[in-house]
Motif scaffolding. Structure first.
Motif: not given
Length: 164
Positions: A71-74, A134-137, A141-145, A151-155
């Motif tokens: 999941e993290a590498t994707l 979004a689907a992996v997050a 049980d996580g999220n992203w934004g 300038a930063e995208t996180w998951c």
């Protein structure tokens, strides 16, 4: 132990996993060629995306977080590709850190402009990366934004029970 032979390779023992709790797992940066809108992704830059994916997998393995490697590498692959393709920047930074019960992956391109999922056409060859993130997050049980005006995208992905 047998004597060493000059020029002979030595087997390397795989290190034991080190528990990485509440701290950095990865902090890497790559230099990329600034991309003009509509230009193809350069082969070297595509290779750098793959290198980030392999480094992320290695660092997760080192920290005993093997359960999150796929999941993290994707996520790393999709977010780094998005930064390289859409930001026009010449440097992309990737960080992964354990924060409480979550692994947070952050890709920083330094250029404002929030990442937004788009509806890809049925036959489109691209445009699904953020939907995948979004689907992996959600699955983990996580999220992203985004932060810093985009300038930063996180998951964030929840750590497996055995890693908490």
């Amino acid at each position: 132990m047998p004597p060493r032979v000059a020029g002979a390779s030595t087997a390397v023992r795989t290190p034991r996993a080190v528990a990485c709790r509440d701290g950095d797992v990865m902090n890497e940066r790559i230099e990329v060629e600034p991309r003009r809108p509509g230009a193809l992704l350069r082969r070297d830059d595509a290779g750098r995306v793959g290198a980030m994916r392999r480094i992320a997998a290695s660092r997760l393995r080192f920290c005993g977080l093997d359960a999150l490697i796929d999941e993290a590498t994707l996520v790393v692959s999709e977010l780094v590709t998005n930064a390289v393709v859409h930001s026009g920047t010449d440097e992309v930074r990737v960080t992964m850190a354990v924060d409480g019960d979550f692994l947070e992956i952050t890709v920083i391109d330094g250029r404002p402009g929030a990442a937004r999922p788009k509806q890809a056409g049925e036959n489109a060859e691209s445009g699904r990366g953020l939907e995948l993130v979004a689907a992996v997050a959600k699955e983990k049980d996580g999220n992203w934004g985004t932060r810093e005006a985009g300038a930063e995208t996180w998951c964030r992905l929840a750590l497996p029970e055995e890693a908490r």
